[in-house]
Design an enzyme around this catalytic site. Structure first.
Site, PDB file in Angstrom:
ATOM      1  N   GLY A 185       0.826  -1.207   0.000  1.00  0.00           N
ATOM      2  CA  GLY A 185       0.000   0.000   0.000  1.00  0.00           C
ATOM      3  C   GLY A 185       0.855   1.251   0.000  1.00  0.00           C
ATOM      4  O   GLY A 185       1.710   1.412   0.853  1.00  0.00           O
ATOM      5  N   SER A 186       0.645   2.162  -0.939  1.00  0.00           N
ATOM      6  CA  SER A 186       1.545   3.299  -1.056  1.00  0.00           C
ATOM      7  C   SER A 186       0.976   4.323  -2.032  1.00  0.00           C
ATOM      8  O   SER A 186      -0.181   4.255  -2.443  1.00  0.00           O
ATOM      9  CB  SER A 186       2.921   2.821  -1.527  1.00  0.00           C
ATOM     10  OG  SER A 186       2.784   1.993  -2.669  1.00  0.00           O
ATOM     11  N   ARG A 187       1.833   5.273  -2.420  1.00  0.00           N
ATOM     12  CA  ARG A 187       1.455   6.319  -3.366  1.00  0.00           C
ATOM     13  C   ARG A 187       2.654   6.629  -4.259  1.00  0.00           C
ATOM     14  O   ARG A 187       3.802   6.599  -3.803  1.00  0.00           O
ATOM     15  CB  ARG A 187       1.026   7.577  -2.600  1.00  0.00           C
ATOM     16  CG  ARG A 187       0.571   8.731  -3.463  1.00  0.00           C
ATOM     17  CD  ARG A 187       0.169   9.914  -2.592  1.00  0.00           C
ATOM     18  NE  ARG A 187      -1.056   9.638  -1.845  1.00  0.00           N
ATOM     19  CZ  ARG A 187      -2.282   9.942  -2.272  1.00  0.00           C
ATOM     20  NH1 ARG A 187      -2.433  10.533  -3.449  1.00  0.00           N
ATOM     21  NH2 ARG A 187      -3.343   9.670  -1.533  1.00  0.00           N
TER      22      ARG A 187
END
EC number: 4.1.1.65
Length: 230
Positions: A185-187
């Site tokens: 999970g990240s950006r």
């Protein structure tokens, strides 16, 4: 793909091997315990999958560096060099990656790695736009023409606290190539020149190495594309 199994990114090998060993031990204890432990093994395998992509072969196209959903598009000033404080106008396209997305990152445009920097910070949830400014990140500047750059940021999240970037200064890179991964999970942010034609919108789902984020040459919008499978 080999023997019907998905391609797996090497960053996931240790997780999968450990999970598999634990699962085997669990099955030796009891069937029910083994089935319970099998779930995280399958989840790790799914998370670290690394499918091939059909990459558009056109030097004027800027491709998505990651799978996910466009959470924000806005015009910003970005400090291009820490040495002289120079700023330029860019259009920021921010991509949120859930734990279900492919987390392998890809080069958005062919060029040369001009600058790299790792900035320490917080671990705010990647679902929040605050994460772009506050979180730990890897910043990559790609020069695609003399004096012309785009910027990519790999941003850590609440769970994703491990950023992997396999690039170096002055390295030549090709659009669609894998260059790193952010775990769990990240950006990923990409900054394109402000006068570039952006081809995506907020809320749109994008695919790393395939989805066209922007076009540097508006006259080539209708140009017939060829593809390289990478």
């Amino acid at each position: 793909m080999c023997f019907g199994l998905p391609n797996i990114n090497r960053e996931g090998y240790s997780f999968i091997v450990v999970s598999f060993i634990v699962t085997c031990i669990a099955f030796s204890i009891s069937w029910g315990f083994g089935v319970t432990c099998l779930f995280p093994t399958l989840l790790c395998t799914y998370f670290f999958r690394d499918p091939a992509r059909a990459v558009p072969n056109n030097k004027n196209l800027i491709l998505s560096p990651a799978d996910g959903v466009i959470s924000k598009i806005e015009e910003v000033n970005y400090p291009l060099s820490a040495e002289n404080g120079e700023e330029k106008k860019f259009t920021l396209v921010s991509i949120f990656l859930s734990v279900l997305n492919v987390h392998v990152n890809r080069i958005p445009i062919s060029g040369t790695i001009k600058e790299m920097s790792y900035k320490k910070g917080k671990f705010v949830s990647a679902m929040s736009n605050r994460s772009s400014n506050e979180n730990e990140k890897q910043v990559i500047v790609i020069e695609y023409e003399k004096g012309k750059e785009i910027i990519v940021e790999q941003i850590a999240g609440l769970i994703a606290r491990r950023i992997v970037c396999n690039l170096g200064i002055s390295q030549n890179v090709k659009a669609g190539e894998r260059f790193g991964i952010i775990r769990f999970g990240s950006r990923v942010n990409i900054y394109v020149p402000a006068d570039t034609e952006v081809r995506v919108s907020e809320g749109q789902t994008v695919i790393g190495g395939e989805t066209i984020i922007a076009n540097l040459n508006k006259e080539n919008v209708q140009e017939k594309l060829t593809f390289d499978v990478i």
